[in-house]
Design a protein around this motif. Structure first.
Motif, PDB file in Angstrom:
ATOM      1  N   TYR A 176       0.819  -1.208   0.000  1.00 38.02           N
ATOM      2  CA  TYR A 176       0.000   0.000   0.000  1.00 38.02           C
ATOM      3  C   TYR A 176       0.855   1.262   0.000  1.00 38.02           C
ATOM      4  N   PHE A 177       0.281   2.330  -0.556  1.00 39.52           N
ATOM      5  CA  PHE A 177       0.802   3.689  -0.398  1.00 39.52           C
ATOM      6  C   PHE A 177       0.122   4.303   0.825  1.00 39.52           C
ATOM      7  N   LEU A 178       0.838   5.153   1.536  1.00 36.97           N
ATOM      8  CA  LEU A 178       0.244   5.798   2.690  1.00 36.97           C
ATOM      9  C   LEU A 178       0.614   7.274   2.736  1.00 36.97           C
ATOM     10  N   SER A 179      -0.245   8.068   3.334  1.00 37.59           N
ATOM     11  CA  SER A 179       0.012   9.488   3.520  1.00 37.59           C
ATOM     12  C   SER A 179      -0.688   9.939   4.789  1.00 37.59           C
ATOM     13  N   GLY A 180      -0.202  11.037   5.374  1.00 42.31           N
ATOM     14  CA  GLY A 180      -0.841  11.502   6.587  1.00 42.31           C
ATOM     15  C   GLY A 180      -0.108  12.658   7.222  1.00 42.31           C
ATOM     16  N   LEU A 181      -0.534  12.991   8.437  1.00 40.83           N
ATOM     17  CA  LEU A 181       0.044  14.059   9.244  1.00 40.83           C
ATOM     18  C   LEU A 181       0.544  13.471  10.554  1.00 40.83           C
ATOM     19  N   ARG A 182       1.651  14.041  11.050  1.00 38.21           N
ATOM     20  CA  ARG A 182       2.209  13.598  12.327  1.00 38.21           C
ATOM     21  C   ARG A 182       2.537  14.822  13.174  1.00 38.21           C
ATOM     22  N   TYR A 183       2.205  14.742  14.464  1.00 39.25           N
ATOM     23  CA  TYR A 183       2.569  15.793  15.407  1.00 39.25           C
ATOM     24  C   TYR A 183       3.332  15.161  16.562  1.00 39.25           C
ATOM     25  N   GLN A 184       4.465  15.751  16.890  1.00 30.90           N
ATOM     26  CA  GLN A 184       5.264  15.286  18.023  1.00 30.90           C
ATOM     27  C   GLN A 184       5.417  16.426  19.024  1.00 30.90           C
ATOM     28  N   LYS A 185       5.131  16.147  20.287  1.00 31.03           N
ATOM     29  CA  LYS A 185       5.266  17.103  21.368  1.00 31.03           C
ATOM     30  C   LYS A 185       6.409  16.673  22.273  1.00 31.03           C
ATOM     31  N   GLY A 186       7.490  17.476  22.300  1.00 29.67           N
ATOM     32  CA  GLY A 186       8.601  17.187  23.185  1.00 29.67           C
ATOM     33  C   GLY A 186       8.256  17.502  24.630  1.00 29.67           C
ATOM     34  N   LEU A 187       8.732  16.669  25.529  1.00 33.05           N
ATOM     35  CA  LEU A 187       8.376  16.808  26.939  1.00 33.05           C
ATOM     36  C   LEU A 187       9.456  17.499  27.762  1.00 33.05           C
ATOM     37  N   MET A 188      10.651  17.674  27.213  1.00 34.57           N
ATOM     38  CA  MET A 188      11.731  18.317  27.963  1.00 34.57           C
ATOM     39  C   MET A 188      12.634  19.083  27.003  1.00 34.57           C
ATOM     40  N   VAL A 189      13.265  20.115  27.519  1.00 29.76           N
ATOM     41  CA  VAL A 189      14.178  20.924  26.715  1.00 29.76           C
ATOM     42  C   VAL A 189      15.473  20.142  26.514  1.00 29.76           C
ATOM     43  N   MET A 190      15.877  19.945  25.235  1.00 30.49           N
ATOM     44  CA  MET A 190      17.136  19.271  24.934  1.00 30.49           C
ATOM     45  C   MET A 190      18.268  20.265  24.722  1.00 30.49           C
ATOM     46  N   ASP A 191      17.998  21.343  23.955  1.00 25.20           N
ATOM     47  CA  ASP A 191      19.019  22.325  23.621  1.00 25.20           C
ATOM     48  C   ASP A 191      18.463  23.730  23.770  1.00 25.20           C
ATOM     49  N   GLN A 192      19.344  24.650  24.141  1.00 30.64           N
ATOM     50  CA  GLN A 192      19.017  26.074  24.107  1.00 30.64           C
ATOM     51  C   GLN A 192      20.115  26.811  23.370  1.00 30.64           C
ATOM     52  N   MET A 193      19.718  27.563  22.348  1.00 26.90           N
ATOM     53  CA  MET A 193      20.675  28.352  21.585  1.00 26.90           C
ATOM     54  C   MET A 193      20.559  29.808  21.994  1.00 26.90           C
ATOM     55  N   ASN A 194      21.699  30.409  22.302  1.00 29.12           N
ATOM     56  CA  ASN A 194      21.773  31.837  22.550  1.00 29.12           C
ATOM     57  C   ASN A 194      22.677  32.438  21.480  1.00 29.12           C
ATOM     58  N   ALA A 195      22.060  33.047  20.467  1.00 31.48           N
ATOM     59  CA  ALA A 195      22.798  33.555  19.314  1.00 31.48           C
ATOM     60  C   ALA A 195      23.010  35.054  19.453  1.00 31.48           C
ATOM     61  N   HIS A 205      22.062  42.388  21.249  1.00 29.51           N
ATOM     62  CA  HIS A 205      20.953  41.523  21.632  1.00 29.51           C
ATOM     63  C   HIS A 205      21.419  40.072  21.628  1.00 29.51           C
ATOM     64  N   VAL A 206      20.629  39.231  22.251  1.00 32.33           N
ATOM     65  CA  VAL A 206      20.798  37.780  22.186  1.00 32.33           C
ATOM     66  C   VAL A 206      19.465  37.172  21.783  1.00 32.33           C
ATOM     67  N   LEU A 207      19.491  36.353  20.724  1.00 30.68           N
ATOM     68  CA  LEU A 207      18.306  35.628  20.280  1.00 30.68           C
ATOM     69  C   LEU A 207      18.357  34.233  20.896  1.00 30.68           C
TER      70      LEU A 207
END
Length: 482
Positions: A176-195, A205-207
């Motif tokens: 079969y061919f398949l198609s669809g939508l996926r949503y993933q909700k992360g439960l914890m912060v893995m990385d923080q970028m301060n640019a 400034h810092v982004l």
């Protein structure tokens, strides 16, 4: 350890054999675009500065084992990309510069269950993610007003909840061919970028962006019924098993137009000695229309090559003490000539050679940047302080043509189209960018000149469909003549 591996292998083999016998095992391959969800904060606030969060991709495979009442147990292996911030941009008329970072791809393993209602399904699961934050080492150790700069790892691992919904279209074999939508909700912060955000070379400034691994994605894929794998050897000679399949196969081999999509990876020429997947590898894709005449074909369309001017600095006997990632893209118009030879009587497998010319659409010499900064690097409990000045060469002029030669293999799939694997090499590429970097490491001056071009070996995977196969009127005419 060996006994544990042996026991695990036997258990997996037993599960697979049982699934095959019950015809309830299947696996899927899928890919599609994805959009990450990243909360941004600009410190201090400035409504005239907007962050970038570009559309990225995800791909993977799903293994399914049948349970009762149309439920299936699932295991997914996936790779998805999310961006933390932007790349640095600076021009003569725009002196605002945001120095951003990208942590490339995140691998994950997800376990869950799928409920099927005919051709529709709902699929919740739990995912375990691995953060690749160790790749982003530039600017670590620097601070601005007490805020650490760079990518800070909050956790090497992340957890997520996933929900996907989609539909399947079966063929006569049960695949079969398949198609669809996926949503993933992360439960914890893995990385923080301060640019760092600089204006007229002043850090003002810092982004800040935090990543939990949350994203929304669309996917297209193909699923294979496990029972077909069991009987693959006996069914292989009967692949063209009815008149309709045979008609589509014959039309796919005739002279005429075809459409093709393919992409893959390129290993840069003169690779850095710090050989991680992200220092020496880049990606590319092409969407083309071609014309096939007997054993020859010609094709053209649009493509895009990623390339980099990455460089490393070895110092005091330490290899790759400092690594800088500088990423660029070059859109191209390809022109490709191919010659293919059938390897069997049904013409379902071909082998051939190809030659391509790529015309670069962007004049990279008109875009330049300048960056000044300081930082530190640590190795074997010894800390090295440095300052740096980095700029592109404004006087660099480059050509537009790149050449490619290689070999490819094609295999007929679905009796109407072709799956292609191509191994080739880009050569004679001009240097599209030159970066001059001057460092002062512990009082010792070090200079680096880094070039970016498209030379290197490439591996591409493609899908080609002859347009005659999609022409219903032509199919009817062929049926009436036969």
């Amino acid at each position: 350890m060996k006994n544990k591996i042996l026991i695990l292998s036997c258990l997996l083999a037993g599960l697979s054999a049982s699934a095959y016998s019950q015809e309830k095992f299947s696996f899927e391959l899928y890919a599609g675009p994805s959009q990450a969800f990243l909360p941004y904060e600009l410190i201090p606030r400035n409504d005239f500065i907007s962050p970038s969060n570009e559309l990225q991709y995800h791909f993977g495979s799903t293994f399914l084992w049948g349970l009762k009442n149309d439920w299936q147990f699932s295991a997914q292996l996936e790779f998805f990309k999310r961006e933390l911030g932007t790349y640095g941009i600076s021009r003569a008329i725009d002196t605002l510069q945001i120095t951003g970072y990208s942590t490339h791809g995140i691998p994950l393993l997800a376990l869950g269950a799928r409920k099927n209602w005919g051709n529709f399904f709902l699929h919740p699961s739990v995912s375990l993610m691995r953060s690749p934050s160790d790749l982003d080492r530039y600017d670590r150790g620097n601070e601005w007003n007490g805020i650490p700069l760079g990518v800070i790892s909050e956790s090497d691992w992340g957890l997520g909840l996933r929900l996907e919904a989609g539909m399947k279209i079966y063929n006569r074999r049960g695949n079969y061919f398949l198609s669809g939508l996926r949503y993933q909700k992360g439960l914890m912060v893995m990385d923080q970028m301060n640019a760092a955000v600089r204006y007229n070379e002043r850090l003002e400034h810092v982004l800040s962006a935090k990543s939990r691994g949350s994203y929304l994605g669309m996917f297209l894929g193909y699923g294979v019924n496990g029972n077909n794998l069991k009987s693959f050897g006996s069914r292989a000679p009967k692949r063209l098993y009815n008149d309709n399949k045979l008609l589509k196969h014959d039309l796919s081999l005739e002279n005429g137009l075809y459409a093709m999509l393919y992409g893959g990876f390129r290993r840069r020429e003169n690779p850095l000695s710090y050989d991680s997947p992200y220092t020496n590898m880049s990606g590319q894709f092409q969407a083309v229309v071609g014309y096939n005449y007997n054993r020859f074909s010609i094709e053209s369309g649009y493509g895009n090559f990623s390339y980099n001017a990455n460089y490393q600095i070895d110092f005091d006997g330490v290899k790759a003490l400092i690594i800088r990632w500088e990423h660029y893209d070059m859109p191209v118009i390809p022109l490709t000539f191919k010659y293919h030879i059938p390897l069997n009587g049904q013409n379902t497998v071909r082998f051939g050679s190809s030659f391509s010319t790529y015309f670069g659409l962007r004049d990279q010499s008109k875009s330049w940047f300048f960056s000044r900064g300081s930082g530190s690097a640590e190795f074997d409990q010894k800390r090295y302080e440095y300052t740096s000045v980095e700029a592109t060469d404004r006087d660099l002029k480059h050509g537009r043509f790149v050449y490619n030669a290689g070999v490819f293999a094609e295999m007929s799939v679905f009796n109407s189209s072709f799956l292609t694997v191509k191994l080739s090499r880009n050569f004679a590429s001009p240097d599209f960018v030159k970066i001059n970097a001057n460092y002062l490491i512990e009082g010792v001056p070090v200079s680096v000149a880094s070039f970016g071009n498209l030379n290197g070996f490439m591996l591409d995977l493609g899908y080609k469909i002859p347009l005659k196969v999609l022409n219903r009127q032509l199919k009817k005419q062929s049926k009436t003549t036969t």
